[in-house]
Write an enzyme that holds these catalytic residues in place. Sequence first.
Site, PDB file in Angstrom:
ATOM      1  CG  ASP A   1     -54.455  -5.181  24.829  1.00 45.11           C
ATOM      2  OD1 ASP A   1     -54.974  -6.017  25.053  1.00 45.11           O
ATOM      3  OD2 ASP A   1     -53.418  -5.063  24.020  1.00 45.11           O
TER       4      ASP A   1
ATOM      5  CG  ASP B   1     -56.339 -12.662  26.752  1.00 45.47           C
ATOM      6  OD1 ASP B   1     -57.176 -13.374  26.416  1.00 45.47           O
ATOM      7  OD2 ASP B   1     -55.917 -11.653  26.124  1.00 45.47           O
TER       8      ASP B   1
ATOM      9  CG  LEU C   1     -36.790  -1.099  26.612  1.00 46.61           C
ATOM     10  CD1 LEU C   1     -36.609   0.504  25.867  1.00 46.61           C
ATOM     11  CD2 LEU C   1     -35.861  -1.105  27.802  1.00 46.61           C
ATOM     12  CD1 TRP C   2     -37.327  -5.717  20.378  1.00 43.75           C
ATOM     13  CD2 TRP C   2     -39.453  -5.142  20.149  1.00 43.75           C
ATOM     14  NE1 TRP C   2     -37.950  -6.646  19.524  1.00 43.75           N
ATOM     15  CE2 TRP C   2     -39.200  -6.260  19.455  1.00 43.75           C
ATOM     16  CE3 TRP C   2     -40.869  -4.843  20.000  1.00 43.75           C
ATOM     17  CZ2 TRP C   2     -40.096  -6.922  18.549  1.00 43.75           C
ATOM     18  CZ3 TRP C   2     -41.806  -5.341  19.376  1.00 43.75           C
ATOM     19  CH2 TRP C   2     -41.075  -6.725  18.471  1.00 43.75           C
ATOM     20  CG  LEU C   3     -37.706  -8.154  26.399  1.00 46.93           C
ATOM     21  CD1 LEU C   3     -38.049  -9.765  26.509  1.00 46.93           C
ATOM     22  CD2 LEU C   3     -36.861  -8.011  27.445  1.00 46.93           C
TER      23      LEU C   3
END
Length: 409
Positions: free
Chosen positions: A142, A289, A223-225
């Site tokens: 990544d 991907d 940022l996490w949803l």
Amino acid sequence: MKLKQRVVLLAILLVIFIFTKVFLIDNLDTSAANREDQRAFHRMMASLHVELDPRLDHTLQSPWEIAAQWVVPREVYPEETPELGAVMHAMTTKKIVKADVGYKGTQLKALLILEGGQKVVFKPKRYARDYVVEGEPYAGYDRHNAEVAAFHLDRILGFRRAPLVVGRFVNLRTEIKPVATEQLLGTFMTVGNNTCFYGKCYYCRETEPACADGDIMEGSVTLWLPDVWPLQKHRHPWGRTYREGKLARWEYDESYCDAVKKTSPYDSGPRLLDIIDTAIFDYLIGNADRHHYESFQDDEGASMLILLDNAKSFGNPALDERSILAPLYQCCIIRVSTWNRLNYLKNGVLKSALKTAMSHDPISPVLSDPHLDALDQRLLSILATVKQCTDQFGPEVVLVEDRMTLSHL
């Protein structure tokens, strides 16, 4: 003039009148939509540069509360976000109160909890900016900087479907290790004078750790949803097999899109057009991907296709993987708003806009010049592909109106 001739003449005039009226109304509607697209483009260009400023003078809410309230079924953040700089500043500066191994996946990441309880995903730097990833278009580790660049491209395209991402430097010794879980801490090691970790994931190996420069590691934080918006995972209809010698159906069946159109959720609603938008987005960044994608749960095909996990991008600026565009050239449809936005971005505007948007980031420069140049070249290929479709089927078939009123109440 005989009565019969008068009746026929009146009927012809009536048909001409109705046709003219419908034609004019359609043109007026189209012109109004195009003008709004142009205004939206100018608003985006005016707000490209985001200063990372902690001030939230007009509200008592935390940056995490503000970002959570932005999320609606068709957007992760709204068009106008005066608080964006404050949210991103918090993402890159707030104290880390817990660090754990990343959620399930194939690539190395860490799950961090920042002061105030906000979860973020940390992806470490693996490559120098000018490193070229050879091999398959989905090869390599990544790329943390790809996540940053993809987020800003999402802003520029007007999709607003990618979670917020910003670069961040962390001190592994003083910021991570003291708050790390045993599971994460057990993967730390020292290589030379550098602190490293290899985490837990499908491809994570003790022999392939990510290493800091001394104790300082560059990375990206996503940022996490909000938990009130649980995600549902879907197999991408144009996903690859990842098996040598075995092709997916779309790779040999040119009529594959016709079959997709007959299956839910692609037989109605916005999802198929979201797939087309995503193919354009992925082709620009070189992401081959996207074998699965996420939407919000129980959406019945109405929610957006969320642009998560864009780190397998910007690997090789010389590689233009045309198969990424298969949904576009096999279905030959595209949103009018997307088509308009792409045209506004040609002649070097895309490269300049992305460079400006990323200039504020703590890890700037985010991309090397060859990657920025490749964006403009790939944009021309997308425009040429759409032209081939309109030449074959006509613009009235290819260019699809699909505008939705988005509520942030």
